[in-house]
Design a protein around this motif. Structure first.
Motif, short mmCIF file in Angstrom:
data_model
loop_
_atom_site.label_atom_id
_atom_site.label_comp_id
_atom_site.label_asym_id
_atom_site.label_seq_id
_atom_site.Cartn_x
_atom_site.Cartn_y
_atom_site.Cartn_z
N UNK A 90 12.50 57.77 50.37
CA UNK A 90 12.79 56.40 49.95
C UNK A 90 13.34 56.39 48.53
N UNK A 91 12.67 57.12 47.64
CA UNK A 91 13.14 57.19 46.25
C UNK A 91 14.50 57.87 46.16
N UNK A 92 14.70 58.92 46.97
CA UNK A 92 15.97 59.66 46.92
C UNK A 92 17.13 58.78 47.35
N UNK A 93 16.94 57.97 48.37
CA UNK A 93 18.02 57.08 48.80
C UNK A 93 18.42 56.13 47.67
N UNK A 94 17.44 55.68 46.92
CA UNK A 94 17.74 54.79 45.79
C UNK A 94 18.46 55.55 44.68
N UNK A 95 18.03 56.79 44.43
CA UNK A 95 18.67 57.61 43.39
C UNK A 95 20.13 57.87 43.73
N UNK A 96 20.43 58.16 44.99
CA UNK A 96 21.80 58.49 45.38
C UNK A 96 22.73 57.28 45.25
N UNK A 97 22.16 56.08 45.28
CA UNK A 97 22.99 54.89 45.06
C UNK A 97 23.54 54.86 43.64
N UNK A 98 22.73 55.33 42.68
CA UNK A 98 23.14 55.27 41.27
C UNK A 98 23.61 56.63 40.74
N UNK A 99 23.62 57.63 41.61
CA UNK A 99 24.22 58.93 41.29
C UNK A 99 25.14 59.26 42.46
N UNK A 100 26.22 58.50 42.61
CA UNK A 100 27.03 58.56 43.83
C UNK A 100 27.74 59.89 44.05
N UNK A 101 27.94 60.70 43.01
CA UNK A 101 28.62 61.99 43.21
C UNK A 101 27.63 63.11 43.52
N UNK A 102 26.34 62.78 43.60
CA UNK A 102 25.33 63.79 43.93
C UNK A 102 25.47 64.23 45.38
N UNK A 103 25.36 65.53 45.61
CA UNK A 103 25.46 66.09 46.95
C UNK A 103 24.11 66.69 47.34
N UNK A 104 23.37 65.93 48.13
CA UNK A 104 22.03 66.32 48.55
C UNK A 104 21.89 66.04 50.03
N UNK A 105 21.46 67.04 50.79
CA UNK A 105 21.25 66.87 52.23
C UNK A 105 19.78 67.05 52.57
N UNK A 106 19.29 66.21 53.47
CA UNK A 106 17.98 66.44 54.03
C UNK A 106 18.13 67.42 55.18
N UNK A 107 17.38 68.52 55.12
CA UNK A 107 17.43 69.56 56.15
C UNK A 107 16.01 69.85 56.62
N UNK A 108 15.91 70.65 57.65
CA UNK A 108 14.59 71.00 58.17
C UNK A 108 13.76 71.68 57.08
N UNK A 109 12.63 71.11 56.78
CA UNK A 109 11.72 71.73 55.82
C UNK A 109 11.92 71.34 54.37
N UNK A 110 12.96 70.54 54.07
CA UNK A 110 13.15 70.17 52.67
C UNK A 110 14.50 69.56 52.40
N UNK A 111 15.03 69.82 51.22
CA UNK A 111 16.33 69.32 50.79
C UNK A 111 17.24 70.49 50.43
N UNK A 112 18.54 70.28 50.59
CA UNK A 112 19.51 71.28 50.16
C UNK A 112 20.41 70.62 49.11
N UNK A 113 20.46 71.26 47.95
CA UNK A 113 21.24 70.74 46.83
C UNK A 113 22.55 71.50 46.72
N UNK A 114 23.64 70.78 46.52
CA UNK A 114 24.95 71.38 46.36
C UNK A 114 25.49 71.05 44.97
N UNK A 115 26.28 71.96 44.44
CA UNK A 115 26.85 71.75 43.11
C UNK A 115 27.59 70.42 43.07
N UNK A 116 27.27 69.61 42.05
CA UNK A 116 27.83 68.27 41.94
C UNK A 116 28.28 68.02 40.51
#
Length: 308
Positions: free
Chosen positions: A265-291
């Motif tokens: 829930x918090x992450x969805x809100x964060x991505x609204x105000x960090x629109x160039x952030x590349x973050x995927x929800x994957x099995x077991x956690x999150x995957x962060x990509x260079x942004x």
């Protein structure tokens, strides 16, 4: 129930407005934080006892509650520990002003109220108003002793021990009897904290902080991503397991499933105000990509001289 809907709708409106502004215009006046605050944050809820320890991977924070002298009674009064979103907003304000002024001395008597307004937070008076609640968190930060440490590998650790964020504060009571709260007219950041802040400031978008002002967890996630995403080196992205995320952002939530729900829930809100952030929800956690950084402009502070 109706009140909760009003609050929720105001949060959604604030997030959407900030998202549109951030995507539309670059911020000319970035905010700044000490980079270690992207690794360890203040408590989410008011801790019990005088000490609070938070360890997250390479970084750790120890908080110890301190005393302030009451100028009316001339007695030392034990303050609580700083916690929650308001304490984080105050840290952003102090760090930002110190970097902008190039001085460890930060005036706060009037600037904090103006800062609240820029965040879209109504500056309400009275014993239970927003001004009094901000003042209380500032007093807690002023009195608290802080110990930071960061491991850099190769058996090397940097530690401020002890390192209060604030080493001096000129305190006075508000004239309004409804707001008899100790109120610093200015504070002086410790030389160690200020020197490291000048060396490694983390630029953030103050509009994002204003939009996330309702959630300490969302503020921590935003700060973490603002520091972490531009530094991702793995071409396939960096995987962060839910267990590691809970240790860093969910010490107050015992059940992993509950934490995952709150974190998303918090992450969805964060991505609204960090629109160039590349973050995927994957099995077991999150995957962060260079942004791209959350905010492009960075200060030229190395080698600058501080003022009294």
């Amino acid at each position: 129930m109706a009140e909760r809907k009003v609050v929720a709708s105001s949060v959604v409106r604030r997030l959407n407005d900030a998202s549109a502004a951030i995507m539309g215009d670059a911020e000319d006046d970035p905010g700044f934080l000490h980079v270690i605050m992207s690794q360890v944050g203040l408590p989410y809820r008011e801790p019990k006892g005088r000490d609070y320890i938070r360890e997250t991977g390479r970084a750790s924070l120890v908080l110890t509650a301190g005393y302030l002298r009451n100028p009316a009674t001339r007695k030392m009064v034990l303050q609580g520990l700083p916690y929650g979103a308001k304490a984080r907003l105050i840290v952003l304000h102090l760090c930002t002003q110190a970097v902008r002024l190039q001085s460890p001395v930060v005036p706060v008597a009037d600037s904090l109220t103006a800062y609240m307004r820029t965040l879209g937070i109504p500056a309400t008076g009275g014993a239970k108003g927003s001004i009094a609640r901000f003042k209380e968190q500032l007093n807690r930060l002023t009195a608290a002793r802080m110990q930071f440490s960061m491991d850099y590998g190769n058996n090397r650790t940097t530690q401020f021990n002890p390192a209060p964020m604030v080493t001096r504060a000129d305190l006075w009571f508000a004239d309004d009897p409804r707001q008899r709260v100790l109120w610093p007219s200015q504070v002086r950041l410790s030389e160690e904290f200020f020197a490291d802040l000048r060396e490694r400031p983390l630029p953030v978008d103050p509009r994002a902080f204003g939009a996330l002002a309702h959630s300490a967890r969302a503020l921590d996630l935003y700060t973490w991503l603002a520091h972490r995403l531009p530094r991702v080196k793995e071409r396939a992205g960096a995987f962060i397991a839910w267990g590691a995320l809970q240790k860093q952002f969910g010490a107050d939530v015992a059940d992993l499933r509950d934490f995952r729900s709150e974190c998303l829930t918090a992450l969805r809100q964060v991505l609204l105000v960090y629109p160039v952030a590349k973050v995927d929800q994957v099995h077991g956690g999150l995957r962060l990509f260079r942004s791209e950084p959350a905010i492009a402009r960075r200060p030229s502070v190395r080698g600058s001289r501080s003022k009294d």
